[in-house]
Scaffold this motif. Sequence first.
Motif, mmCIF file in Angstrom:
data_model
loop_
_atom_site.group_PDB
_atom_site.id
_atom_site.type_symbol
_atom_site.label_atom_id
_atom_site.label_comp_id
_atom_site.label_asym_id
_atom_site.label_seq_id
_atom_site.Cartn_x
_atom_site.Cartn_y
_atom_site.Cartn_z
ATOM 1 N N ILE A 1 54.891 29.264 43.854
ATOM 2 C CA ILE A 1 55.538 30.018 42.791
ATOM 3 C C ILE A 1 54.860 31.065 42.364
ATOM 4 N N MET A 2 55.362 32.342 42.302
ATOM 5 C CA MET A 2 54.807 33.565 41.865
ATOM 6 C C MET A 2 55.778 34.350 41.103
ATOM 7 N N PHE A 3 55.259 35.240 40.195
ATOM 8 C CA PHE A 3 56.079 36.203 39.261
ATOM 9 C C PHE A 3 55.586 37.810 39.874
ATOM 10 N N PRO A 4 56.493 38.179 40.529
ATOM 11 C CA PRO A 4 55.781 39.356 41.089
ATOM 12 C C PRO A 4 55.839 40.569 40.173
ATOM 13 N N GLU A 5 56.665 40.656 38.805
ATOM 14 C CA GLU A 5 56.460 41.440 38.002
ATOM 15 C C GLU A 5 55.254 41.581 37.192
ATOM 16 N N GLY A 6 54.366 40.435 37.524
ATOM 17 C CA GLY A 6 53.236 40.417 36.998
ATOM 18 C C GLY A 6 52.910 39.903 35.605
ATOM 19 N N THR A 7 53.646 40.567 34.684
ATOM 20 C CA THR A 7 53.628 40.124 33.328
ATOM 21 C C THR A 7 54.986 39.912 32.901
ATOM 22 N N ARG A 8 55.261 39.356 31.676
ATOM 23 C CA ARG A 8 56.635 38.904 31.043
ATOM 24 C C ARG A 8 57.146 40.144 30.549
ATOM 25 N N THR A 9 58.497 40.516 30.719
ATOM 26 C CA THR A 9 59.016 41.621 30.451
ATOM 27 C C THR A 9 60.185 41.508 29.217
ATOM 28 N N LYS A 10 60.394 42.316 28.814
ATOM 29 C CA LYS A 10 61.407 42.203 27.504
ATOM 30 C C LYS A 10 62.743 42.130 27.975
ATOM 31 N N THR A 11 63.596 41.314 27.179
ATOM 32 C CA THR A 11 64.971 41.272 27.898
ATOM 33 C C THR A 11 65.697 42.528 28.077
ATOM 34 N N GLY A 12 66.250 42.767 29.211
ATOM 35 C CA GLY A 12 66.933 43.951 29.649
ATOM 36 C C GLY A 12 66.106 45.102 30.311
ATOM 37 N N SER A 13 64.796 44.835 30.562
ATOM 38 C CA SER A 13 63.999 45.617 31.230
ATOM 39 C C SER A 13 63.401 44.754 32.381
ATOM 40 N N ARG A 14 62.760 45.640 33.255
ATOM 41 C CA ARG A 14 61.909 45.194 34.374
ATOM 42 C C ARG A 14 60.626 45.829 34.599
ATOM 43 N N ASN A 15 59.624 45.225 35.086
ATOM 44 C CA ASN A 15 58.229 45.812 35.716
ATOM 45 C C ASN A 15 58.577 46.003 37.061
ATOM 46 N N ARG A 16 57.723 46.919 37.553
ATOM 47 C CA ARG A 16 57.737 47.307 39.180
ATOM 48 C C ARG A 16 57.401 45.988 39.728
ATOM 49 N N TYR A 17 57.955 45.645 40.735
ATOM 50 C CA TYR A 17 57.726 44.381 41.378
ATOM 51 C C TYR A 17 56.476 44.598 42.541
ATOM 52 N N LYS A 18 55.294 43.881 42.182
ATOM 53 C CA LYS A 18 54.134 44.025 42.873
ATOM 54 C C LYS A 18 54.372 43.110 44.272
ATOM 55 N N SER A 19 53.662 43.581 45.273
ATOM 56 C CA SER A 19 54.272 42.966 46.652
ATOM 57 C C SER A 19 53.062 41.686 47.109
ATOM 58 N N GLY A 20 52.237 41.360 45.935
ATOM 59 C CA GLY A 20 51.426 40.093 46.528
ATOM 60 C C GLY A 20 52.242 39.055 47.144
ATOM 61 N N GLY A 21 53.379 38.450 46.207
ATOM 62 C CA GLY A 21 53.994 37.566 46.789
ATOM 63 C C GLY A 21 54.895 37.823 48.048
ATOM 64 N N ALA A 22 55.248 38.798 48.170
ATOM 65 C CA ALA A 22 56.084 39.130 49.545
ATOM 66 C C ALA A 22 55.044 39.313 50.451
ATOM 67 N N ARG A 23 53.882 39.810 50.493
ATOM 68 C CA ARG A 23 52.782 39.755 51.361
ATOM 69 C C ARG A 23 52.295 38.556 51.731
ATOM 70 N N LEU A 24 52.094 37.631 50.813
ATOM 71 C CA LEU A 24 51.841 36.252 51.175
ATOM 72 C C LEU A 24 53.007 35.650 52.013
ATOM 73 N N ALA A 25 54.213 35.769 51.900
ATOM 74 C CA ALA A 25 55.358 35.310 52.580
ATOM 75 C C ALA A 25 55.308 35.655 53.796
ATOM 76 N N ALA A 26 55.053 36.919 54.128
ATOM 77 C CA ALA A 26 55.284 37.910 55.274
ATOM 78 C C ALA A 26 54.112 37.568 56.002
ATOM 79 N N THR A 27 52.891 37.189 55.689
ATOM 80 C CA THR A 27 51.702 36.625 56.280
ATOM 81 C C THR A 27 51.862 35.427 56.917
ATOM 82 N N THR A 28 52.412 34.346 55.977
ATOM 83 C CA THR A 28 52.473 33.204 56.394
ATOM 84 C C THR A 28 53.826 32.757 57.112
ATOM 85 N N GLY A 29 54.645 33.781 56.978
ATOM 86 C CA GLY A 29 56.033 33.409 57.614
ATOM 87 C C GLY A 29 57.023 32.354 56.732
ATOM 88 N N ALA A 30 56.623 32.137 55.591
ATOM 89 C CA ALA A 30 57.293 31.381 54.714
ATOM 90 C C ALA A 30 58.470 31.877 54.279
#
Length: 264
Positions: A148-177
């Motif tokens: 489990i990972m949190f791609p936004e990196g840090t907690r966001t305020k309700t109604g907002s979003r942070n840029r989704y960092k690619s670390g979790g997606a890269r791990l998934a693409a690399t492992t094929g999970a």
Amino acid sequence: MLQFRSILFFIFLIVWTIPYAIACIVSFPFLSRVRRYWLAAGWCKVVIWVGDKLCGMRYRVIGWENLPDTPAILLSKHQSAWETVALPALMPRPLCFVFKRELLYVPFFGWALGLLSMIHINRSKGTDAFQSVVAQGRERLAEGSWIIMFPEGTRTKTGSRNRYKSGGARLAATTGAPVVPIAHNAGRVWPRNSFLKYPGEVVVSIGPVIQTAGRTAEAVNADVAEWIEREMVRIDPGAYQAKPVKTAPESSGASDKPDTTPRT
């Protein structure tokens, strides 16, 4: 009354955590990896139960049918400390968190965490840190865990979003999970950086599996962000009615390179 209940909850966390962590540290050497995890998850289950009964932080989970019967990577919205406690208590399979190694030095909590099969990283090592995550991630997936990972990196305020960092997606693409996106509105009851806990219902929405085989990390990451943010508007419309979703500004220059360090 809100402040009083929040104070009681804080006192409970201290009184409950220290002896439970000691019990885990003492018993873990005699338990298997899986038994260690479920013993630790017992702490989470009690915290969520007390949060409900004492502070009125109820919860409802939808989308159970989307959970795969295989190892996977869960990428979740990050609004609160609530989900970091609740997801291990709710998920039917052991979860493996990716976290910065500094947490291992937190008294009691960190010590017990260090005896679990989690993935810890040294962010100062940059690209090497990601390679370490991939190596550890393959081991955890082979054991049948969900990472489990949190791609936004840090907690966001309700109604907002942070840029989704690619670390979790890269791990998934690399492992094929496969990836499972998760949306929730826990910031409504346990806001970031807030001592007060508010009564209300947390809706946890589990999204359909996103396949990663043969796909780029960027494409996977875009699908994750799109589904989560669209689902956030559906499960918490009040947070988005008066204003558009706020997005952290994109950086420029050298820092526009893909993020190589997964965030928790």
